[in-house]
Design a protein around this motif. Structure first.
Motif, PDB file in Angstrom:
ATOM      1  N   LEU A 158       0.827  -1.191   0.000  1.00  0.00           N
ATOM      2  CA  LEU A 158       0.000   0.000   0.000  1.00  0.00           C
ATOM      3  C   LEU A 158       0.873   1.258   0.000  1.00  0.00           C
ATOM      4  CD1 LEU A 158      -2.425  -1.271   2.734  1.00  0.00           C
ATOM      5  CD2 LEU A 158      -3.285  -0.264   0.611  1.00  0.00           C
ATOM      6  N   LEU A 159       0.354   2.345  -0.522  1.00  0.00           N
ATOM      7  CA  LEU A 159       1.085   3.614  -0.494  1.00  0.00           C
ATOM      8  C   LEU A 159       1.153   4.157   0.926  1.00  0.00           C
ATOM      9  CD1 LEU A 159      -0.570   5.190  -3.677  1.00  0.00           C
ATOM     10  CD2 LEU A 159       1.679   4.098  -3.518  1.00  0.00           C
ATOM     11  N   ILE A 160       0.092   3.934   1.696  1.00  0.00           N
ATOM     12  CA  ILE A 160       0.032   4.307   3.104  1.00  0.00           C
ATOM     13  C   ILE A 160      -0.400   3.081   3.891  1.00  0.00           C
ATOM     14  CG2 ILE A 160      -1.035   5.803   4.852  1.00  0.00           C
ATOM     15  CD1 ILE A 160      -1.725   7.766   2.641  1.00  0.00           C
ATOM     16  N   ASN A 211      -4.398  -1.856  -8.964  1.00  0.00           N
ATOM     17  CA  ASN A 211      -4.655  -2.493 -10.249  1.00  0.00           C
ATOM     18  C   ASN A 211      -3.956  -3.853 -10.260  1.00  0.00           C
ATOM     19  OD1 ASN A 211      -4.378  -3.375 -13.012  1.00  0.00           O
ATOM     20  ND2 ASN A 211      -4.969  -1.331 -13.652  1.00  0.00           N
ATOM     21  N   PRO A 212      -4.705  -4.968 -10.230  1.00  0.00           N
ATOM     22  CA  PRO A 212      -4.069  -6.289 -10.158  1.00  0.00           C
ATOM     23  C   PRO A 212      -3.294  -6.663 -11.416  1.00  0.00           C
ATOM     24  CG  PRO A 212      -6.430  -6.515 -10.458  1.00  0.00           C
ATOM     25  CD  PRO A 212      -6.177  -5.067 -10.227  1.00  0.00           C
ATOM     26  N   LYS A 213      -3.645  -6.075 -12.551  1.00  0.00           N
ATOM     27  CA  LYS A 213      -2.931  -6.404 -13.785  1.00  0.00           C
ATOM     28  C   LYS A 213      -1.525  -5.819 -13.802  1.00  0.00           C
ATOM     29  CE  LYS A 213      -6.999  -6.971 -16.738  1.00  0.00           C
ATOM     30  NZ  LYS A 213      -7.697  -6.525 -17.989  1.00  0.00           N
ATOM     31  N   THR A 214      -1.384  -4.599 -13.278  1.00  0.00           N
ATOM     32  CA  THR A 214      -0.071  -3.940 -13.280  1.00  0.00           C
ATOM     33  C   THR A 214       0.649  -4.047 -11.939  1.00  0.00           C
ATOM     34  OG1 THR A 214      -1.055  -1.817 -12.654  1.00  0.00           O
ATOM     35  CG2 THR A 214      -0.851  -2.294 -15.014  1.00  0.00           C
ATOM     36  N   ASN A 215      -0.043  -4.594 -10.934  1.00  0.00           N
ATOM     37  CA  ASN A 215       0.498  -4.703  -9.581  1.00  0.00           C
ATOM     38  C   ASN A 215       0.995  -3.343  -9.088  1.00  0.00           C
ATOM     39  OD1 ASN A 215       1.365  -5.911  -7.148  1.00  0.00           O
ATOM     40  ND2 ASN A 215       3.435  -6.235  -7.977  1.00  0.00           N
ATOM     41  N   THR A 216       0.136  -2.342  -9.232  1.00  0.00           N
ATOM     42  CA  THR A 216       0.502  -0.992  -8.797  1.00  0.00           C
ATOM     43  C   THR A 216      -0.654  -0.339  -8.036  1.00  0.00           C
ATOM     44  OG1 THR A 216      -0.253  -0.058 -10.910  1.00  0.00           O
ATOM     45  CG2 THR A 216       2.097  -0.598 -10.718  1.00  0.00           C
ATOM     46  N   TRP A 217      -0.281   0.526  -7.100  1.00  0.00           N
ATOM     47  CA  TRP A 217      -1.234   1.347  -6.369  1.00  0.00           C
ATOM     48  C   TRP A 217      -1.169   2.781  -6.884  1.00  0.00           C
ATOM     49  CZ3 TRP A 217      -4.664  -0.342  -2.699  1.00  0.00           C
ATOM     50  CH2 TRP A 217      -4.428  -1.606  -2.135  1.00  0.00           C
ATOM     51  N   ARG A 218      -2.282   3.482  -6.807  1.00  0.00           N
ATOM     52  CA  ARG A 218      -2.321   4.916  -7.089  1.00  0.00           C
ATOM     53  C   ARG A 218      -3.356   5.562  -6.167  1.00  0.00           C
ATOM     54  NH1 ARG A 218      -5.814   2.716 -10.897  1.00  0.00           N
ATOM     55  NH2 ARG A 218      -7.804   3.835 -11.188  1.00  0.00           N
ATOM     56  N   TYR A 219      -3.281   6.867  -6.035  1.00  0.00           N
ATOM     57  CA  TYR A 219      -4.273   7.582  -5.244  1.00  0.00           C
ATOM     58  C   TYR A 219      -5.487   7.912  -6.097  1.00  0.00           C
ATOM     59  CZ  TYR A 219      -0.822   8.251  -1.523  1.00  0.00           C
ATOM     60  OH  TYR A 219       0.087   8.046  -0.519  1.00  0.00           O
ATOM     61  N   GLY A 220      -6.663   7.763  -5.509  1.00  0.00           N
ATOM     62  CA  GLY A 220      -7.895   8.171  -6.155  1.00  0.00           C
ATOM     63  C   GLY A 220      -8.426   9.425  -5.508  1.00  0.00           C
ATOM     64  N   PRO A 221      -9.638   9.842  -5.841  1.00  0.00           N
ATOM     65  CA  PRO A 221     -10.239  11.022  -5.214  1.00  0.00           C
ATOM     66  C   PRO A 221     -10.327  10.843  -3.700  1.00  0.00           C
ATOM     67  CG  PRO A 221     -11.499  10.344  -7.144  1.00  0.00           C
ATOM     68  CD  PRO A 221     -10.525   9.254  -6.877  1.00  0.00           C
ATOM     69  N   ALA A 222      -9.767  11.766  -2.948  1.00  0.00           N
ATOM     70  CA  ALA A 222      -9.737  11.667  -1.490  1.00  0.00           C
ATOM     71  C   ALA A 222     -11.128  11.878  -0.895  1.00  0.00           C
ATOM     72  CB  ALA A 222      -8.765  12.689  -0.910  1.00  0.00           C
ATOM     73  N   LEU A 223     -11.347  11.311   0.276  1.00  0.00           N
ATOM     74  CA  LEU A 223     -12.581  11.536   1.015  1.00  0.00           C
ATOM     75  C   LEU A 223     -12.643  12.990   1.485  1.00  0.00           C
ATOM     76  CD1 LEU A 223     -12.535   8.302   3.233  1.00  0.00           C
ATOM     77  CD2 LEU A 223     -13.823   8.666   1.115  1.00  0.00           C
TER      78      LEU A 223
END
Length: 328
Positions: free
Chosen positions: A28-30, A69-81
């Motif tokens: 995870l990123l965090i 993303n399970p295909k690229t095995n990467t995490w990214r940030y989405g729209p924050a709460l």
């Protein structure tokens, strides 16, 4: 979402203990715990969460949404709460993504239970408050039946005070949220009040497993809810009384991971268990390489993804670990 289906003339499919393959994936990123991830548009979403690695002045919580993303095995940030939030129930239904309740910073504390129903607007790339729950709710369990969201058990304020963890009490509520009308109706209550349980839908029946009562400790009880007759039924209890655990459906069985206990100094459960509804039987399926509690689990593409959590009881040693569990 796809699951492996097995047809054996009504004979339940059984795995042998230790037949799982655990594969470490991107962290995870965090690092976060007390999360309820969801699969949305074939990616895994984690919204908010608590973390021992975050500053105390912000309540050790985050508003960040992390997307895997399970295909690229990467995490990214989405729209924050809109604000930091933990123990919020993230649910995907009818190609929509909602977040229900949870704890926020309000009323002078970091554990103020919320009535918010938030929805992700993919076009605006932001979360919108679209409804309110009948009462503030946190540490609840959710599942989707008949295209509606069920919220069961959890914690809600005992009085007007709603700022700290101790202001909340265990509840046995059962609400059904309609994503079309954005309204909530009352359904038959759970037979007992509890929090920090886990739930899944298996063969069109909802299952709520484990959990705890603040004054009664961890619970091993398992309840099923049949939407056809609107009735709860007790099933065979779990081998261990666990709370703060995660659950997912895989190979037509219910699987549970992790959880915590506080007796004798406290600790985290390591054994993995599967439950067959066909014969009402529990079976151990090995152990977790990294035992933890307050974690999430989702099934996607013939595997279970076990996400985050903490490796010690309580708000300590929050983990960024992501593991993919499949059959050897």
């Amino acid at each position: 979402m796809k699951f492996i289906s097995v047809v054996l003339c009504c004979i339940s499919f059984q795995l042998t203990a230790g037949s799982l393959n655990w594969q470490r994936r991107a962290d995870l990123l965090i690092p976060v715990q007390e999360i309820y991830p969801a699969v949305f548009q074939r990616e895994i979403y984690v919204a908010g969460g608590l973390s021992s690695e975050l500053p105390k002045q912000q309540g050790q919580m985050t508003a960040q949404v992390q997307i895997y993303n399970p295909k690229t095995n990467t995490w990214r940030y989405g729209p924050a709460l809109p604000e930091g939030r933990h123990h919020g129930q993230l649910v995907a239904v009818n190609d929509q993504l909602f977040l229900f309740g949870g704890f926020i910073q309000a009323n002078g504390g970091h554990w103020s239970a919320s009535t918010d129903v938030l929805q992700l607007d993919p076009k605006l790339q932001r979360w919108l408050k679209v409804a309110s729950l009948p009462e503030p709710l946190s540490e609840t369990v959710s599942w989707v039946l008949d295209h509606k969201v069920h919220l069961i058990s959890g914690r809600s304020p005992a009085t007007k005070a709603n700022a700290q963890w101790q202001d909340q009490v265990d509840v046995a509520i059962h609400w059904i949220f309609d994503p079309k009308s954005l309204k909530t109706e009352v359904a038959p209550a759970l037979p007992e009040a509890k929090n920090s349980a886990a739930g899944v839908v298996l063969n069109e029946v909802g299952y709520l497993v484990g959990g705890r009562q603040v004054k009664g400790g961890n619970k091993a009880g398992v309840y099923s809810f049949n939407p056809k007759n609107q009735q709860w039924a007790a099933q065979k209890a779990m081998p261990e009384a666990q709370a703060g655990l995660a659950a997912a459906v895989f190979h037509q069985q219910l699987w549970i991971f992790g959880g915590e206990f506080f007796e004798q100094g406290g600790g985290v459960f390591s054994k993995v268990w599967s439950y067959s509804a066909a014969d009402n039987h529990w079976q151990q399926q090995g152990e977790m390489p990294v035992p933890r509690h307050g974690l999430g689990a989702v099934a996607l593409d013939d595997a279970i993804y076990v996400i985050g959590g903490a490796t010690a009881a309580g708000l300590k040693q929050t983990s960024a670990v992501l593991e993919k569990v499949s059959v050897k």
